[in-house]
Design an enzyme around this catalytic site. Structure first.
Site, short mmCIF file in Angstrom:
data_model
loop_
_atom_site.label_atom_id
_atom_site.label_comp_id
_atom_site.label_asym_id
_atom_site.label_seq_id
_atom_site.Cartn_x
_atom_site.Cartn_y
_atom_site.Cartn_z
N LYS A 113 17.98 11.31 65.06
CA LYS A 113 18.31 12.56 64.35
C LYS A 113 17.21 12.91 63.37
CE LYS A 113 23.33 12.57 64.81
NZ LYS A 113 24.63 12.66 64.14
N LYS A 131 22.35 11.41 76.80
CA LYS A 131 23.81 11.49 76.72
C LYS A 131 24.27 12.92 76.43
CE LYS A 131 24.67 10.57 71.92
NZ LYS A 131 25.52 10.09 70.87
N LYS A 187 27.05 17.03 71.33
CA LYS A 187 27.37 18.30 70.68
C LYS A 187 26.11 18.96 70.18
CE LYS A 187 31.49 16.47 68.50
NZ LYS A 187 31.54 15.65 67.30
P1 AMP Z 1 30.52 12.27 67.88
O1 AMP Z 1 30.54 13.46 68.76
O2 AMP Z 1 29.13 11.75 67.69
O3 AMP Z 1 31.29 12.42 66.59
O4 AMP Z 1 31.25 11.11 68.69
C1 AMP Z 1 32.65 10.90 68.66
C2 AMP Z 1 33.07 9.84 69.63
O5 AMP Z 1 32.76 10.24 70.97
C3 AMP Z 1 32.38 8.47 69.43
O6 AMP Z 1 33.30 7.43 69.72
C4 AMP Z 1 31.28 8.49 70.44
O7 AMP Z 1 30.92 7.20 70.84
C5 AMP Z 1 31.92 9.27 71.59
N1 AMP Z 1 30.90 9.96 72.38
C6 AMP Z 1 30.10 10.98 71.96
N2 AMP Z 1 29.27 11.38 72.95
C7 AMP Z 1 29.56 10.60 74.03
C8 AMP Z 1 29.06 10.52 75.38
N3 AMP Z 1 28.10 11.33 75.82
N4 AMP Z 1 29.60 9.59 76.19
C9 AMP Z 1 30.58 8.77 75.76
N5 AMP Z 1 31.08 8.79 74.52
C10 AMP Z 1 30.60 9.69 73.65
#
Ligand code: AMP
Ligand code: TRP
Length: 336
Positions: A113, A199, A202
């Protein structure tokens, strides 16, 4: 013995996508009957990168509604907003003072980031995993169900707990309980639709890279039509030369609730022209009931507010106990 506890959270920084669902929320739903679950919206984490104040509160509510729409059951789970509970930031400060800076500089997510933001990196982006450690350790969970990308943050959480226990606790009476990560192999890393080596995220500037939980059938169809594939006939799992193929087959397998062997056989002679419509239908029908429930919940704002108020009361009582214990071992006086 009572049920074991799990805790997890998601940042309300934008629309939730299939990666959030398959990597996190779906797993919470699957295990919720066995555990006492604490699930929150990490809105304090959401401002570690530039954010829009007019959307923060709304996004936080949207994520809460999405937890419920995906099947989180309030008989097993407590849902709350991180910023409603001051103990998170208080414990984070105490942890900041025992965490070596070089531990934080080693975090992969920070490095990624920070590169994206160039000069404009806040101190909060660096200390973000310390706040995450506070989020977790306040509730003394046994397990923390997350996607693969959070593994390093959970190791850091354990390191912080162990360091505090070592410095201020005794072997018989540790101050903090060390949690275990709970990362499922399947769905732990959902990849981008436009690049199977990155991956789904968002923060990817292209919306075509992800399927959002609230995408319309037309949007889903459009994104799958445009998604990256290759020119090989016959679809297979686990070919390192074909990351997109592996990702799409895995998503199809999970969302259609089939085994890997069944999907491998079904798709072995298919071309993309045959697979894509099948996959599109599967995604649309897997998301439809979630979307319907989401809209029902959002039509009743009073309901969500009461869920979050109850959640805060229950979570705060636990968090305050842990905070008081840590403050006591660090030598703080109790206000009279
Ligand atoms: P975040 O969007 O970074 O707040 O992630 C929230 C949750 O979603 C966390 O448990 C991440 O590990 C999971 N997560 C986010 N992106 C992915 C992805 N591409 N594949 C699997 N898990 C994800
Ligand atoms: N850092 C997590 C993410 O980006 C979100 C998060 C914040 C979290 N605090 C947490 C996840 C505590 C699990 C437990 O996905």
């Amino acid at each position: 013995m009572g049920k074991q506890r799990v805790l997890s959270g998601i940042q309300p920084t934008g629309e939730l996508h299939l990666g959030n669902y398959l990597g996190a929320i779906r797993n919470w739903v699957e295990i919720q009957q066995e555990y006492d679950s604490f699930l929150f919206m990490a809105d304090l984490h959401a401002i570690t990168v530039p954010h829009d104040p007019t959307k923060l509160a709304k996004n936080t509510y949207n994520v809460a509604a999405m937890y419920l729409a995906c099947g989180i059951d309030l008989n097993c789970a407590t849902i709350f907003v991180q910023s409603h509970i001051p103990a998170h930031t208080q414990l984070a400060w105490l942890f900041n003072c025992i965490t070596p800076v070089n531990w934080l500089e080693d975090m992969v997510q920070f490095k990624e980031k920070a590169i994206k933001q160039g000069e404009n990196v806040s101190a909060g982006l660096l200390t973000y995993p310390v706040l995450q450690a506070a989020d977790i350790l306040l509730y003394e969970p046994d397990k923390v169900p997350v996607g693969e990308d959070q593994k390093q943050h959970l190791e850091l959480t354990r390191d912080i707990a162990a360091r505090l226990n070592y410095q201020y606790g005794t072997e018989d009476e540790p101050v903090l309980k060390l949690p275990e990560p709970l990362i499922r192999a399947e769905g732990a890393r959902v990849m981008s639709l436009t690049d199977g080596t990155r991956k789904m995220s968002k923060s990817d500037p292209s919306d075509l890279s992800r399927i959002n939980m609230l995408d319309t059938p037309e949007q889903i169809q459009h994104k799958i039509k445009r998604c990256k594939t290759d020119s090989v006939r016959g679809l297979t799992f686990d070919d390192p030369e074909r990351p997109e193929c592996n990702n799409l087959l895995t998503l199809y397998m999970i969302l259609s609730d089939q085994t890997k062997a069944a999907v491998a056989t079904e798709c072995q002679d298919m071309g993309w022209g045959q697979f894509k419509p099948l996959f599109t239908e599967t995604v649309i029908s897997a998301l439809k009931p979630i979307q319907d429930r989401y809209h029902e919940i959002m039509a009743e704002p009073g309901y969500l507010e009461s869920v979050l108020r109850d959640g805060r009361d229950k979570a705060e009582a636990i968090a305050n106990q842990t905070l008081a214990r840590v403050k006591a071992v660090l030598g703080y006086s109790v206000p009279l």
